[in-house]
Scaffold this active site. Structure first.
Site, short mmCIF file in Angstrom:
data_model
loop_
_atom_site.label_atom_id
_atom_site.label_comp_id
_atom_site.label_asym_id
_atom_site.label_seq_id
_atom_site.Cartn_x
_atom_site.Cartn_y
_atom_site.Cartn_z
N TYR A 54 6.33 -10.83 -4.13
CA TYR A 54 5.25 -11.68 -4.63
C TYR A 54 4.97 -12.78 -3.62
O TYR A 54 5.90 -13.45 -3.17
CB TYR A 54 5.59 -12.31 -5.99
N GLU A 56 1.87 -15.07 -3.66
CA GLU A 56 0.62 -15.83 -3.93
C GLU A 56 0.50 -16.99 -2.96
O GLU A 56 1.48 -17.66 -2.66
CB GLU A 56 0.64 -16.36 -5.37
N ASP A 200 -22.18 -6.75 4.08
CA ASP A 200 -21.16 -5.88 3.49
C ASP A 200 -21.10 -4.62 4.36
O ASP A 200 -21.91 -3.71 4.19
CB ASP A 200 -21.55 -5.54 2.05
N THR A 226 -14.53 -2.93 3.34
CA THR A 226 -13.37 -2.16 2.92
C THR A 226 -12.61 -1.80 4.20
O THR A 226 -13.16 -1.84 5.30
CB THR A 226 -13.75 -0.85 2.22
N LYS A 229 -12.66 3.13 4.88
CA LYS A 229 -13.73 4.09 5.19
C LYS A 229 -13.68 4.41 6.70
O LYS A 229 -12.67 4.91 7.15
CB LYS A 229 -15.06 3.55 4.69
N ARG A 235 -6.45 1.74 1.45
CA ARG A 235 -7.46 1.26 0.50
C ARG A 235 -7.32 -0.25 0.40
O ARG A 235 -6.23 -0.77 0.19
CB ARG A 235 -7.24 1.85 -0.89
C1 LIG Z 1 -17.54 1.42 -0.75
C2 LIG Z 1 -18.35 0.19 -0.82
C3 LIG Z 1 -17.91 -0.93 -1.56
C4 LIG Z 1 -16.80 -0.89 -2.58
O1 LIG Z 1 -15.57 -0.57 -2.21
P1 LIG Z 1 -14.45 -0.21 -3.29
O2 LIG Z 1 -13.22 -0.35 -2.48
O3 LIG Z 1 -14.74 1.17 -3.75
O4 LIG Z 1 -14.53 -1.21 -4.40
C5 LIG Z 1 -18.66 -2.10 -1.47
N1 LIG Z 1 -19.76 -2.17 -0.72
C6 LIG Z 1 -20.22 -1.10 -0.04
C7 LIG Z 1 -21.48 -1.24 0.77
C8 LIG Z 1 -19.55 0.11 -0.08
O5 LIG Z 1 -20.05 1.16 0.56
#
Ligand SMILES: *Cc1c(COP(=O)(O)O)cnc(C)c1O
Length: 415
Positions: A54, A56, A200, A226, A229, A235
């Protein structure tokens, strides 16, 4: 090193399920644009005792004892991410993309504030203001669209909407958009109306880190991505920002949104960032884009309509109704021959979201296996043959065998 206890002996049901999934991943071609295969090192890190801790708070400022080692790990992750994206400040604790976005909104907006984002069915993300998502419930989103003729974002239109709506924040960076994003123009529009800029880059982060796509980090106020990807990590997510927003972002993540960070995952993020800093990652990102361009061209040559007529990144959206099937039907046909894809809306889709007209195809995962132009050409030929012979069991079986034969030649990185 100390030995971990063995899953096979501890729980054979879960062990068998994991092996079954490993076989599925080995034997099928993965074309879901948001998926990838992590390296053995990233996978190994996620399964370590760091999960027991932990911590935090932030490095050297924790609410629990015993964090000397975790501090080192988190600082490594931060320093590597800063270098990778040329960021002033990085928070590596967000648990995933959507919670990261929640923290970004939470840090700079109040409930009810106006925000501008791309429509979900035009390539945006649920967390960019869709009414079923917290973002659409808590904030007052207006949405821009892609141009119905070109399939691309028309920045003049974005400007018109921004001038009319006067949002407090403009969101750019998408889930099903295949073109380069004009970050500088978004920034100029935001400055004109006094809005924060939020990028994003969940989908394209790996391509941006490799220098193969334009980087919004030096331009925008806040950037979230993220890590699982195109970036090929565990993840999770990170948030980057200008120094002036650092304390707001950190407070929004913890204690605002989350409790303890997932230290085993943050360690795996650090490993993935190290891999992405290696020159070989640039070759990988280059090949991802080359493969996607070939993918688009082969679909066009086979008579399909590709949204926006091509791609600048790792994905394409294809209108499958040009071959008489919906996106959902195509998804099922392709699943039956061992090719995983995700159905997708197309801009101004006449069909409903659960059975939309399109399929989104991506090249990050198959490129991680070492597949190149020749393999992509074969794959499109098989996809087209499967769609055109969707009722012919024998033909479909033949294609499935070909898919499997190719998969045997290109192993999944961690297997
Ligand atoms: C995949 C994605 C997310 C969300 O990611 P998660 O890990 O599935 O919550 C947010 N914004 C965009 C543009 C994405 O493609």
């Amino acid at each position: 090193m100390l030995e971990y206890k063995n899953l096979r002996e501890e729980d054979s049901q879960i062990f068998d399920a994991v092996m079954e999934e490993a076989r599925r991943q080995s034997n099928e071609i993965e074309m879901i644009a948001s998926e990838n295969y992590v390296s053995k090192a990233v996978l190994e890190t996620m399964g370590t005792v760091l999960t027991n801790k932990y911590s935090e708070g932030y490095p050297t400022k924790r609410y629990y004892g015993g964090n000397q080692v975790i501090d080192k790990v988190e600082q490594l992750a931060i320093d590597r991410a800063k270098k990778l994206f040329n960021a002033e400040h990085v928070n590596v604790q967000p648990l995933s993309g959507s919670p990261a976005n929640a923290a970004v909104y939470f840090s700079l907006l109040r409930p009810g504030d106006k925000v501008l984002g791309l429509r979900l069915d035009h390539g945006g993300h649920l967390s960019h203001g869709h009414p079923v998502n917290f973002s659409g419930i808590l904030y007052s989103f207006s949405q821009y669209e892609v141009d119905s003729k070109t399939g691309k974002i028309n920045m003049e239109k974005v400007r018109e909407i921004a001038l009319k709506e006067k949002p407090k924040m403009i969101v750019a960076g998408f889930s099903a958009y295949s073109r380069e994003i004009e970050w500088q123009k978004f920034k100029e529009i935001a400055d004109e109306v006094g809005a924060y800029t939020f990028a994003d880059i969940a989908h394209t982060a790996g391509l941006i880190a490799a220098g193969e796509m334009a980087n919004p980090t030096p331009i925008f106020d806040v950037i979230a991505t993220t890590t699982h990807k195109t970036l090929r990590g565990p993840r999770g997510a990170i948030i980057m920002c200008k120094e002036e927003f650092a304390s707001k972002i950190d407070k929004a993540v913890f204690p605002g949104m989350q409790g303890g960070p997932h230290d085993h995952i943050n360690a795996a993020k650090a490993v993935a960032f190290k891999e992405a800093l290696d020159p070989s990652f640039k070759d990988y990102a280059k090949q991802v884009i080359i493969n996607a361009k070939i993918l688009a061209q082969e679909f066009i040559n086979s008579g399909y309509r590709v949204i926006s007529g091509g791609t600048d990144n790792h994905l394409i959206v294809v209108d499958m109704t040009s071959k008489g099937v919906t996106g959902k039907e195509a998804e099922i046909i392709l699943e039956n021959v061992g090719i995983s894809v995700s159905r997708s809306t197309i801009p101004n889709d006449p069909n409903p979201p659960m059975n939309p007209s399109g399929v989104r195809f991506g090249t990050p995962a198959l490129t991680s296996r070492g597949m190149k132009e020749d393999e992509v050409k074969k794959i499109v030929a098989w996809i087209n043959r499967a769609i055109e012979n969707k009722a012919d069991e024998n033909k479909l079986k033949e294609i499935k065998e070909k898919v499997r034969d190719m998969c045997l030649k290109f192993s999944v990185p961690s297997l």
